[in-house]
Motif scaffolding. Structure first.
Motif: not given
Length: 558
Positions: A369, A371, A374, A386, A408, A411, A439, A453
């Motif tokens: 992912v 970040i 997003t 997301i 993640f 995170a 989430i 994460a």
């Protein structure tokens, strides 16, 4: 083929047009225009007569295709005289330098006669951008190539590389030459008009590239004009659009409820328009940020004893057979089968690399992912991104024999403490809180999934996330034994005695030791392969930013 000299070529074509107005297509024209015609003939490998006709079509087909009759009138000659050039028109068409619009096309809502000729988008791009000309043939395209060609035409129109009339002519030419394709048969079955067909094409082009099964209409902004986009979205929402009425495009269904902001192709539409495309395989190939387990390089990791035992245990649990048995046992006891794991600790302690090595050792792909991807300036768009990440991950679970890991990394930005929302300037705080709520909900519904994460600041973790993580492993800076092992692993020529001395002298993380080892390699390349203990000591000093916080070691004792 030669590189196009854009400015010179366009000037030459302008001269050809000027001379054609003065001399028509007489012998005197060809004598005067020969130097300019030559450059066009060399580029496209055509005759001077064909170069002249091509230039005339380019000049006079700006807003619509120009007919042979119109060219005859411009050149002040009779239609019969123009017929002697029909072989040249045919040859230009065969090379796709011009396209004919002289076929009658029944478009299921009326017929439209497409008279004359126009210059296609790819040729105009050659003239405008200086790119090499590629002979693009529309006839007999594969389903994937058909969509790719449609996407290129849509993007060219959106970027004003081709006007609306030229775009419409090319789309109709694309349809005509592929009228036996599954997509065209679908248009015929649903009696869709040209506007509806173009909107469906744009939707399909975006949908097939999306990582999830659903998209928002706003995602089509790169293919449709703002006005088209507004009209399309409004008519879909009010169920006045034929694509909605026919059940071709439907609302996305989330947890049994219709999401009125996102749309997808119905199963009926997939079977009708794209029976010859494997969409699941196509979407998986288009997926970004998927790191294959077998592409991860093996790395030896060193941890304090307490951390090492927990990583070993976790890796064992996530091995295929063990994980399947554990999920089955939890399901029998009506417990969630989600494995959410948190790695917390200072930077450089191996959190990220541990996730990679677990993926490698268990054979599981990593769904990474990003970040930053997003975040969006558009209201409500970040929340959708997301949500799309989790939708895509669930799709990956269904389409893979071995459950991948949703990762993640760093995170803190999305797992931090929720912010107080005031009466003013609440937009950013509200968006961040909404993202966290999504989430949290998705982690509850991620049955059978594996989420890892990492965070550098566990104290900033929102309390609501704590119970969602089944395993929480705290990574500490390596102790002296682990540091010694890391030094010797990264610099193999280092003696145990020197490695222990460096470990005692500097309380470095594994990442910092890695930095020093890399600089040592670079220095060896620059200054020779030999290095001394003192050379390493200098590199260690450079690595320490806060000199006052450095552990007291051998360098201070000297």
């Amino acid at each position: 083929m030669e590189t196009v000299e854009k400015k010179g070529l366009l000037d030459d074509i302008a001269e050809i047009i000027t001379l054609s107005k003065k001399f028509k297509l007489t012998q005197e024209f060809f004598e005067n225009a020969s130097p300019f015609l030559t450059k066009v003939t060399k580029l496209f490998k055509i005759t001077e007569t064909q170069a002249a006709l091509f230039s005339l079509i380019l000049e006079h087909s700006d807003e619509a295709a120009v007919s042979v009759s119109a060219i005859a009138k411009i050149m002040d000659c009779g239609k019969i005289e123009m017929l002697k050039y029909m072989d040249d028109f045919d040859l230009l068409e065969k090379q796709n330098l011009i396209k004919a619009n002289n076929e009658r096309y029944q478009f299921y809502g009326g017929s439209a006669k497409l008279p004359g000729y126009f210059v296609p988008t790819m040729v105009i791009k050659t003239l405008r951008t200086g790119r090499l000309y590629r002979n693009i043939e529309y006839r007999g395209l594969s389903p994937a190539a058909f969509l790719d060609t449609a996407r290129q035409l849509l993007e060219s129109r959106r970027e004003y590389e081709i006007n609306d009339s030229g775009f419409l002519a090319e789309i109709k030419s694309l349809f005509l030459t592929n009228r036996k394709s599954t997509f065209m048969q679908g248009l015929k079955a649903h009696k869709l008009g040209i506007r509806q067909s173009v909107e469906l094409l744009a939707f399909c082009c975006k949908w097939i590239d999306a990582p999830t099964e659903s998209i928002s209409i706003r995602e089509m902004r790169s293919l449709l004009s703002p006005k088209e986009l507004r009209n399309f979205e409004q008519s879909l929402k009010t169920n006045n659009h034929k694509l909605a009425k026919e059940g071709i495009i439907i609302y996305n269904i989330d947890c049994g409820l219709a999401d009125t902001e996102t749309w997808t192709l119905s199963e009926k539409a997939k079977d009708t328009f794209f029976a010859d495309i494997n969409f699941k395989e196509k979407k998986q190939k288009n997926g970004n940020n998927i790191i294959k387990a077998d592409s991860i390089q093996e790395r030896t990791m060193f941890y304090p004893a307490s951390v090492s035992s927990r990583i070993t245990e976790l890796t064992s649990l996530l091995c295929k057979d063990n994980f399947s048995n554990i999920k089955a046992r939890l399901a029998d006891k009506k417990m969630t089968t989600t494995f959410a794991i948190l790695f917390q600790g200072p930077p450089g302690t191996g959190k990220t690399e541990t996730a990679y090595q677990i993926a490698r050792n268990t054979g599981r792909n990593l769904c990474l992912v990003d970040i930053s991807e997003t975040k969006s300036q558009w209201f409500g768009e970040s929340e959708k991104r997301i949500k799309a990440i989790f939708d895509r991950y669930k799709s990956l679970i269904k389409n893979n024999d071995l459950t991948p890991i949703l990762f993640f990394n760093e995170a803190d930005a999305v797992l931090g403490k929720r912010r107080e929302i005031g009466d003013t300037y609440k937009g950013t705080a509200q968006t961040e809180n909404n993202i966290q709520n999504i989430i949290l909900q998705e982690m509850e519904n991620l049955d059978g999934g594996i989420l890892i994460a990492t965070t550098n600041m566990a104290t900033n973790l929102d309390k609501a996330f704590e119970r969602r993580f089944l395993y929480k492993i705290e990574f500490e800076k390596p102790d002296i034994n682990a540091r010694t092992a890391i030094w010797q692993n990264r610099i193999t020529d280092l003696t145990t005695e020197d490695a222990e001395a460096l470990s005692r002298g500097y309380d470095f993380s594994g990442g910092q030791i890695e930095n020093i080892a890399r600089k040592q390699v670079i220095n060896s390349m620059l200054y020779g392969n030999t290095f001394t203990f003192n050379d390493l000591a200098v590199l260690c000093e450079d690595e320490v930013i806060d000199k006052g916080a450095r552990r007291i070691g051998f360098c201070n004792e000297a």
